[in-house]
Write an enzyme that holds these catalytic residues in place. Structure first.
Site, PDB file in Angstrom:
ATOM      1  N   GLY A   1       6.737   3.961  -2.237  1.00  0.00           N
ATOM      2  CA  GLY A   1       6.045   3.837  -3.517  1.00  0.00           C
ATOM      3  C   GLY A   1       4.843   2.917  -3.480  1.00  0.00           C
ATOM      4  O   GLY A   1       4.307   2.532  -4.508  1.00  0.00           O
TER       5      GLY A   1
ATOM      6  N   HIS B   1      19.812   4.187  -0.865  1.00  0.00           N
ATOM      7  CA  HIS B   1      18.352   4.194  -1.057  1.00  0.00           C
ATOM      8  C   HIS B   1      17.871   2.751  -1.222  1.00  0.00           C
ATOM      9  O   HIS B   1      18.571   1.914  -1.788  1.00  0.00           O
ATOM     10  CB  HIS B   1      17.980   5.034  -2.293  1.00  0.00           C
ATOM     11  CG  HIS B   1      16.500   5.237  -2.407  1.00  0.00           C
ATOM     12  ND1 HIS B   1      15.674   4.290  -2.977  1.00  0.00           N
ATOM     13  CD2 HIS B   1      15.689   6.240  -1.997  1.00  0.00           C
ATOM     14  CE1 HIS B   1      14.423   4.722  -2.908  1.00  0.00           C
ATOM     15  NE2 HIS B   1      14.404   5.897  -2.310  1.00  0.00           N
TER      16      HIS B   1
ATOM     17  N   GLU C   1      13.430   4.928   5.983  1.00  0.00           N
ATOM     18  CA  GLU C   1      12.450   4.635   4.944  1.00  0.00           C
ATOM     19  C   GLU C   1      12.097   3.150   4.981  1.00  0.00           C
ATOM     20  O   GLU C   1      12.817   2.322   4.387  1.00  0.00           O
ATOM     21  CB  GLU C   1      13.027   4.974   3.567  1.00  0.00           C
ATOM     22  CG  GLU C   1      13.466   6.403   3.420  1.00  0.00           C
ATOM     23  CD  GLU C   1      13.520   6.782   1.949  1.00  0.00           C
ATOM     24  OE1 GLU C   1      12.647   7.538   1.514  1.00  0.00           O
ATOM     25  OE2 GLU C   1      14.411   6.285   1.243  1.00  0.00           O
TER      26      GLU C   1
ATOM     27  N   SER D   1       5.861   7.024   1.027  1.00  0.00           N
ATOM     28  CA  SER D   1       4.506   7.463   0.696  1.00  0.00           C
ATOM     29  C   SER D   1       4.050   8.680   1.504  1.00  0.00           C
ATOM     30  O   SER D   1       2.896   8.747   1.937  1.00  0.00           O
ATOM     31  CB  SER D   1       3.508   6.304   0.842  1.00  0.00           C
ATOM     32  OG  SER D   1       3.840   5.263  -0.058  1.00  0.00           O
TER      33      SER D   1
ATOM     34  N   GLU E   1      15.944   1.310  -3.163  1.00  0.00           N
ATOM     35  CA  GLU E   1      15.945   0.740  -4.523  1.00  0.00           C
ATOM     36  C   GLU E   1      17.364   0.360  -4.936  1.00  0.00           C
ATOM     37  O   GLU E   1      17.560  -0.586  -5.710  1.00  0.00           O
ATOM     38  CB  GLU E   1      15.298   1.741  -5.497  1.00  0.00           C
ATOM     39  CG  GLU E   1      13.775   1.765  -5.299  1.00  0.00           C
ATOM     40  CD  GLU E   1      13.129   3.132  -5.397  1.00  0.00           C
ATOM     41  OE1 GLU E   1      13.702   4.032  -6.025  1.00  0.00           O
ATOM     42  OE2 GLU E   1      12.037   3.304  -4.814  1.00  0.00           O
TER      43      GLU E   1
ATOM     44  N   LYS F   1      13.809  10.064  -8.744  1.00  0.00           N
ATOM     45  CA  LYS F   1      14.084   8.699  -9.244  1.00  0.00           C
ATOM     46  C   LYS F   1      14.348   8.723 -10.751  1.00  0.00           C
ATOM     47  O   LYS F   1      14.891   9.697 -11.258  1.00  0.00           O
ATOM     48  CB  LYS F   1      12.942   7.748  -8.869  1.00  0.00           C
ATOM     49  CG  LYS F   1      12.563   7.824  -7.394  1.00  0.00           C
ATOM     50  CD  LYS F   1      11.740   6.658  -6.946  1.00  0.00           C
ATOM     51  CE  LYS F   1      11.223   6.911  -5.547  1.00  0.00           C
ATOM     52  NZ  LYS F   1      10.708   5.732  -4.899  1.00  0.00           N
TER      53      LYS F   1
ATOM     54  N   ASN G   1      13.045  13.156  -4.277  1.00  0.00           N
ATOM     55  CA  ASN G   1      13.774  12.141  -5.048  1.00  0.00           C
ATOM     56  C   ASN G   1      12.980  11.839  -6.321  1.00  0.00           C
ATOM     57  O   ASN G   1      11.967  11.144  -6.264  1.00  0.00           O
ATOM     58  CB  ASN G   1      13.928  10.882  -4.172  1.00  0.00           C
ATOM     59  CG  ASN G   1      14.581   9.742  -4.932  1.00  0.00           C
ATOM     60  OD1 ASN G   1      15.152   9.939  -6.011  1.00  0.00           O
ATOM     61  ND2 ASN G   1      14.509   8.551  -4.362  1.00  0.00           N
TER      62      ASN G   1
HETATM   63  C1  PEP Z   1      11.693   7.602  -1.849  1.00  0.00           C
HETATM   64  O1  PEP Z   1      11.935   7.606  -3.041  1.00  0.00           O
HETATM   65  O2  PEP Z   1      12.635   7.688  -1.058  1.00  0.00           O
HETATM   66  C2  PEP Z   1      10.306   7.503  -1.394  1.00  0.00           C
HETATM   67  C3  PEP Z   1      10.060   7.594  -0.112  1.00  0.00           C
HETATM   68  O3  PEP Z   1       9.336   7.314  -2.337  1.00  0.00           O
HETATM   69  P1  PEP Z   1       7.726   7.514  -2.133  1.00  0.00           P
HETATM   70  O4  PEP Z   1       7.536   8.847  -1.478  1.00  0.00           O
HETATM   71  O5  PEP Z   1       7.164   7.451  -3.521  1.00  0.00           O
HETATM   72  O6  PEP Z   1       7.255   6.383  -1.258  1.00  0.00           O
END
Ligand code: PEP
Length: 258
Positions: free
Chosen positions: A178, A100, A172, A218, A102, A13, A11
């Site tokens: 992040g 997601h 998640e 992460s 975000e 983003k 992703n």
């Molecule tokens: C994500 O964007 O779904 C995500 C898990 O980001 P990160 O790996 O940066 O935590």
């Protein structure tokens, strides 16, 4: 070991440019070559770069696919700024994220809006990666399972048994996205097993056993193998580390069956 094919999504983003999205796509193709047959690898670039990235992938012998980070549920019309399922397909994408964290927590999408997007995505024949997960406050209040159950049941409301072939669930935990904090493999496994149990209740044992449930939050080369080694973790949705070719390739490799 399960016979579910691992799924790893990158992703990107709101990152990259015309130039860097192209070089990242080329780098991912080269670096992930050996794992391509054994892992479903999908990159989710920003919408303006979908066509460019897809044309790079089409010019190479690769099975790496593209997906949209978001889409709107209506077919067309006066929805300024939104993109439809048909537009996403027109750009050559076979996948889309829905819900997601975000989108839920920064943009303010409700469970019901996420469900409308899931249904539109599946009706359009795309693979839908439904993202669910609890915030830190919810975890500390002991509400992890309740939040995941609500987001899963509402997100998949009115989704048919056969459509589940095109659903991937991404667990998640919001506090891990992040932030550099990762759920321990055991905590992540417990959440994945809980989600799989719910899928059995909502659909059937067979659907539950077939559905890929991937982890996001992460994931890095240093923790990927331990996470993906858990029996109910079928790959990952990768944010920050998907912007670095070597890191993403190492994570994909960790997901490949050994
Ligand atoms: C994500 O964007 O779904 C995500 C898990 O980001 P990160 O790996 O940066 O935590």
């Amino acid at each position: 070991m399960s016979d579910r094919k691992p799924y790893v999504g990158g992703n990107w983003k709101m990152n990259t440019s015309v130039d860097t999205s192209s070089s990242l796509a080329r780098g991912v193709v080269d670096a992930c070559e050996s794992a391509q047959g054994s892992v479903d690898i999908v990159v989710f670039p920003p919408a303006p770069y979908l066509i460019g990235v897809k044309s790079i992938l089409r010019s190479r012998p690769t099975s790496i696919a593209t997906g949209a980070q978001d889409l709107y549920f209506e077919a067309d019309g006066a929805f300024t700024g939104e993109i439809s399922v048909a537009m996403v397909k027109d750009c050559g994408c076979g996948h889309a994220l829905a819900g997601h964290s975000e989108r839920r927590h920064v943009i303010g999408e409700s469970d019901e809006l996420v469900n409308a997007k899931v249904r539109a995505t599946l009706e359009g024949g795309l693979t839908c990666v439904l993202c669910i997960g609890e915030t830190l406050e919810e975890r500390e209040a002991g509400e992890t399972n309740a939040v995941n159950e609500r987001q899963l049941r509402t997100g998949l409301a009115d989704v048919g048994l056969r459509q589940m072939d095109k659903v991937v669930i991404a667990y998640e935990p919001v506090w891990a996205i992040g932030t550099g904090k990762t759920a321990s493999p055991e905590d992540a496994q417990a959440a994945h097993a809980f989600i799989r149990g719910l899928l059995a209740e909502m659909f059937s044992d067979e659907v539950a056993q077939r559905t890929r449930i991937i982890y996001g939050g992460s994931v890095k080369p240093s923790n990927a193998a331990a996470l993906f080694g858990q029996p109910d973790i079928d790959g990952g949705l990768i944010g920050g580390a998907s912007l670095k070719v070597e890191d993403f390739a190492a994570i994909v490799k960790a997901a490949a069956p050994h």
